[in-house]
Design a protein around this motif. Structure first.
Motif, short mmCIF file in Angstrom:
data_model
loop_
_atom_site.label_atom_id
_atom_site.label_comp_id
_atom_site.label_asym_id
_atom_site.label_seq_id
_atom_site.Cartn_x
_atom_site.Cartn_y
_atom_site.Cartn_z
N ASP A 156 -14.95 1.01 -2.94
CA ASP A 156 -14.00 0.28 -3.78
C ASP A 156 -14.76 -0.75 -4.60
N ILE A 193 2.43 -0.10 -4.50
CA ILE A 193 1.54 0.21 -5.62
C ILE A 193 1.47 1.72 -5.83
N LYS A 194 1.60 2.11 -7.09
CA LYS A 194 1.42 3.52 -7.45
C LYS A 194 0.00 3.70 -7.98
N PRO A 195 -0.86 4.38 -7.23
CA PRO A 195 -2.26 4.54 -7.67
C PRO A 195 -2.33 5.23 -9.03
N TYR A 203 -5.84 0.55 -8.11
CA TYR A 203 -4.77 -0.01 -7.28
C TYR A 203 -4.48 -1.41 -7.82
N LEU A 261 0.83 -1.20 0.00
CA LEU A 261 0.00 0.00 0.00
C LEU A 261 0.87 1.25 0.00
N PRO A 262 0.35 2.35 -0.53
CA PRO A 262 1.11 3.61 -0.51
C PRO A 262 1.53 3.97 0.90
N VAL A 292 -4.77 7.35 -11.37
CA VAL A 292 -6.00 8.15 -11.30
C VAL A 292 -6.45 8.53 -12.70
N ILE A 306 -10.67 -0.76 -7.73
CA ILE A 306 -10.86 0.57 -8.31
C ILE A 306 -11.64 1.39 -7.31
N HIS A 307 -11.06 2.50 -6.88
CA HIS A 307 -11.72 3.36 -5.92
C HIS A 307 -12.51 4.44 -6.64
N THR A 334 -9.67 5.66 -9.20
CA THR A 334 -8.26 5.34 -8.91
C THR A 334 -8.06 3.84 -8.90
N ASN A 355 -13.70 7.82 -6.55
CA ASN A 355 -13.32 8.99 -5.76
C ASN A 355 -14.45 10.00 -5.62
#
Length: 380
Positions: free
Chosen positions: A344, A255-257, A289, A120-121, A259, A353-354, A287, A356
């Motif tokens: 999510d 992980i690099k989200p 992930y 996770l970030p 967007v 996939i979030h 977003t 937003n």
């Protein structure tokens, strides 16, 4: 204290069973229980590769069994007095959580160890993550004595895992359970190095209705860590893709989200593994992930079918064309994201996939048939 274990008998050895754990020996499949190289099968004593690695290298190998055999294996735990350590993958939480575990372990305490937190970030709030895990586990009917977040690979939080096991096990055995690819063998190997006296003979724990065996790894106090085979859940993407796709599918680092600002009637392809259609709603961001080894392509919804037909396995990859033949056809999941919710969209084994925006949306998700797709409260 109930142990359920027994020494491997001479008769079992004569019938081609491992002298360490009692599993029937085989030389065909390296990732199945009982594997032994053909050149070693006539040695005395003959032990499977898993037991050999435990005994000689302080290292447990990962093996897997199917759902029904795993449930029969779990069925014996309720009759013991043990601590159950359930290891799950934070990246694939709903996919790796053993549903119905509580009814199999009876009154034995369950310690939930959530691995791969390093994916996770870095800005993710640890307290929020832990509260999210507790809420999700409770919704699945799992009662836990504690929740520990860790990364076995990066050695993050492992001291806390050891501490929690010491606090909750008392003078009892420790059963370690989990699905495949959750990092169970990595954690087992750490426990072996820290606590095991491997000069003692490995024993076996047998349960009614199954020929598969859990491996007892002796502890210095006379108890044992019982390493159970990993359960295979076909609702996880990691279980249905060819091996050549796993490297891209499983994230190895943070992980690099990704967007994306989308208008309605736009589509995102995740390689040729999944498709996300934003069908209705106000312009908003989504977003992703997912593993950095996967490529995302955006197009208009009206062109999506044509793009997939013309470019699957090439521009849209992985998998490649040959690998695609081994994966089930897609199934559509229509989901309504309610206005004012943090949601999510989870695709087991692939990521999530979030949504937003707070304006609500109607979306379609396409994934191979049988893969678990669901909506949940936002993890991050």
């Amino acid at each position: 204290m109930a142990r359920g274990g027994s020494q491997v008998t001479k008769q079992q050895q004569e019938q081609g069973a491992c002298a360490g754990c009692g599993i029937r020996l085989q030389s065909e499949s390296t990732d199945k229980p009982g594997f032994i190289p053909a050149a070693a099968i006539n040695k005395e004593p003959a032990i499977c590769q898993r037991c050999f690695r435990i005994k000689n290298y302080n290292e447990a190998a990962s093996v897997a069994i199917d759902h029904d055999d795993f449930l029969r294996l779990l069925g014996g735990i309720a009759a013991t007095d043990s601590l159950v350590v359930h290891i799950v993958d934070l990246f694939d939480f709903e996919g790796s959580l053993i549903s119905g575990l509580q009814r199999f372990v009876g009154n034995n305490p369950v310690l939930l160890v959530v691995n791969k937190v390093d994916l996770l970030p870095k800005g993710a709030n640890q307290n929020r993550l832990r509260n999210w895990v507790q809420k999700q586990a409770k919704s699945q009917g799992l009662r836990t004595v504690d929740v520990v977040l860790c990364s076995a690979k990066k050695n993050i939080g492992f001291d806390r895992v050891i501490e929690a096991i010491e606090v909750h096990r008392g003078n009892r055995d420790v059963y370690v359970v989990g699905a495949t690819n959750v990092g169970k063998s990595t954690l087992i190997n750490r426990l072996i190095r820290d606590y095991s006296d491997l000069e003692r003979e490995l024993t076996t724990s047998r349960y009614p209705g199954t020929t598969l065996d859990a491996v007892h790894i002796p502890l210095d106090d006379g108890n044992a860590i019982i390493d159970t085979p990993g359960i295979v859940y076909p609702h996880r993407m990691t279980e249905i893709v060819p091996r050549g796709v796993l490297q891209a599918l499983l994230p190895e680092k943070e992980i690099k989200p990704l967007v994306y600002q989308l208008n309605a009637q736009q589509t995102l392809f995740v390689g040729a593994l999944a498709r996300f259609d934003f069908v209705e709603g106000d312009r908003q961001s989504f977003t992703l992930y997912i593993s950095g080894g996967l490529t995302v392509h955006r197009t208009k919804l009206e062109r999506a079918d044509e793009l997939y037909a013309d470019h699957k396995g090439e521009l849209l990859s992985p998998p490649n064309k040959e690998q695609l033949e081994e994966i089930p056809a897609w199934t559509r999941h229509r989901l309504t994201i309610r206005r004012g919710t943090e949601t999510d969209i989870f695709i087991s084994g692939l990521g999530w996939i979030h949504a937003n925006g707070m304006n609500g949306a109607l979306v379609d998700v396409y994934a191979p048939k049988g893969i678990r797709v669901l909506m949940r409260d936002a993890l991050i």
